[in-house]
Write an enzyme that holds these catalytic residues in place. Sequence first.
Site, PDB file in Angstrom:
ATOM      1  N   ASP A 170      -3.173  28.712  62.960  1.00  0.00           N
ATOM      2  CA  ASP A 170      -3.922  29.801  62.348  1.00  0.00           C
ATOM      3  C   ASP A 170      -4.931  29.072  61.474  1.00  0.00           C
ATOM      4  OD1 ASP A 170      -4.918  31.591  60.392  1.00  0.00           O
ATOM      5  OD2 ASP A 170      -3.351  32.997  60.978  1.00  0.00           O
ATOM      6  N   HIS A 171      -6.180  29.007  61.921  1.00  0.00           N
ATOM      7  CA  HIS A 171      -7.094  28.074  61.257  1.00  0.00           C
ATOM      8  C   HIS A 171      -7.364  28.451  59.795  1.00  0.00           C
ATOM      9  CE1 HIS A 171     -10.233  30.987  62.377  1.00  0.00           C
ATOM     10  NE2 HIS A 171     -11.018  30.401  61.509  1.00  0.00           N
TER      11      HIS A 171
ATOM     12  N   HIS B 289      -4.520  35.988  60.432  1.00  0.00           N
ATOM     13  CA  HIS B 289      -5.187  35.443  59.248  1.00  0.00           C
ATOM     14  C   HIS B 289      -4.867  36.209  57.959  1.00  0.00           C
ATOM     15  CE1 HIS B 289      -7.170  33.163  62.239  1.00  0.00           C
ATOM     16  NE2 HIS B 289      -8.165  33.987  62.495  1.00  0.00           N
TER      17      HIS B 289
HETATM   18  C1  BG6 Z   1     -10.965  34.075  64.815  1.00  0.00           C
HETATM   19  C2  BG6 Z   1     -11.231  35.432  65.390  1.00  0.00           C
HETATM   20  O1  BG6 Z   1      -9.584  33.820  64.773  1.00  0.00           O
HETATM   21  O2  BG6 Z   1     -11.488  34.002  63.499  1.00  0.00           O
HETATM   22  C3  BG6 Z   1     -12.721  35.721  65.382  1.00  0.00           C
HETATM   23  O3  BG6 Z   1     -10.742  35.499  66.716  1.00  0.00           O
HETATM   24  C4  BG6 Z   1     -13.291  35.519  64.003  1.00  0.00           C
HETATM   25  O4  BG6 Z   1     -12.981  37.040  65.844  1.00  0.00           O
HETATM   26  C5  BG6 Z   1     -12.881  34.174  63.423  1.00  0.00           C
HETATM   27  O5  BG6 Z   1     -14.703  35.594  64.104  1.00  0.00           O
HETATM   28  C6  BG6 Z   1     -13.292  34.047  61.980  1.00  0.00           C
HETATM   29  O6  BG6 Z   1     -13.090  32.729  61.544  1.00  0.00           O
HETATM   30  P1  BG6 Z   1     -13.982  32.102  60.375  1.00  0.00           P
HETATM   31  O7  BG6 Z   1     -13.370  30.760  60.148  1.00  0.00           O
HETATM   32  O8  BG6 Z   1     -15.378  32.059  60.885  1.00  0.00           O
HETATM   33  O9  BG6 Z   1     -13.823  33.018  59.217  1.00  0.00           O
END
Ligand code: BG6
Length: 488
Positions: A179-180, A242
């Site tokens: 989960d980045h 997230h």
């Molecule tokens: C991803 C989603 O996990 O996270 C995307 O699938 C979203 O829809 C993205 O745009 C958002 O990540 P960040 O790091 O740009 O906030």
Amino acid sequence: MAEFIPVPPFDLVVFGATGDLSLRKLFPALLHRFLDGQIPAQSRIIGVARSDLDTESFRNMVRESRGKFSPNACVDEGKCEDFVRHVEYARVDASAPAEQWAALKDLLANGNGNVRIFYLSTAPSLFVTIAERLQETGLATANSRIVLEKPIGRDLASSRAINDGVGRVFDEQRTFRIDHYLGKETVQNLLVLRFANMMVEPVWSREHIDHVQITVAEELGVEGRADYYDKSGALRDMVQNHLLQLLCLVALESPNSMDADAIRTEKLKVLSALRRIGPMDVAGKTVRGQYRAGLVDGKPAPAYADEVGKPSRTETFVAIKAQVDNWRWAGVPFYLRTGKRMSARRSEIVVQFKDTPVPIFGANAGVPNRLVLRIQPDEGVRLWLNMKEPGPGGLRIKAAPLDLTFEDAFGVRYPDAYERLLMDVVRGNLALFMRRDEVDAAWKWADELLAAWDANGAEPYPYAAGSNGPTQSALLMDRDGRAWWDPD
Ligand code: BG6
């Protein structure tokens, strides 16, 4: 000066290497780690996809993505070229029988004991097949790990099927569910803020906190992912993973150590204490929205239905009043909100404290204290305190922030979340990855809400692209005498 911990030599195989995530995030992240000297020379990076490309054409894609997504990375062109020349390509159709995996087997021959990582940046429907093929081909060796990108399925049942299938080849200790958001600096800093500062803990509960807001707003629409997104929607795409992970880090009890299972067990307890939202609650506790045409950052943006090319009931915005039923948080709402095509890209956690018990300054008493953790952009922490405005003319009180903008305070480049997470996989550190039971608990909660929405049958509320979501989202707070923290 940024510091880093050395990692052992590794072989990283990226499945879905020609896809958006690989080119936008993974290869640029690897480039940065390479430029910082963190990737040992004996390591190998192999892109795998179905496309009929040779290694040089794939390297060109990596070069192009570098120009597009990390335009400022290459001060030394020669070093950047060294990175690109490190990258190999193997054409493999993941669903083809094991005999057709020769290209990858050849590249991985003579592993010399390198840690082996298989990064699955493909559709989740391929996860089990790829794991099985890795076993059949003998590529899944004892020192191999697998990384699963989200989404892990689209509900509890499909997520369990994936985890069961992958689990037959890779045990839990070798499975890294990404989960980045957990790799973002402010998110990791939340743990440090809470558990390395004694002054925080005594006020971190229902005694002193009125409510918590978690906002993840994006300016982007569905980009090239209309097909996936329309079947998914904001709850599955953002909240189930997230936003719930962010909520867990705000709400969890102190783990005994930074040991991966100590942290993950505490997160699981929070997820298990999340109050279920059933059919009777959806109207009062949730808001679904979908963007119509509008202006984002001064530029015209089409309606969602036009982007996906058909009428749709998928939500691109969701706001939820969540509750954590345990002693620390009873009665403290967690308001969650996420949406695409919003007024600005902004991810933030706002912890709002209670009013002072007796307003001795009368009507001029100031506003409740707020701790604002800015995840992106402009990462940092701000604590809003009431201060006396300087000068004569009576006692005027004004809220002013104690401002810890990380870039100013620490003066380092902000690493992308994937840089940290990829190196954690190489090191075998699972602390920032989701354990299987966490994913199950999050899906269980999300499934009930999705079923409740289905039973309720209401259409998503419209909102103009470039706004802060539907009016009903403001009303969700207003009904409780509260408001979203939307600074100009
Ligand atoms: C991803 C989603 O996990 O996270 C995307 O699938 C979203 O829809 C993205 O745009 C958002 O990540 P960040 O790091 O740009 O906030």
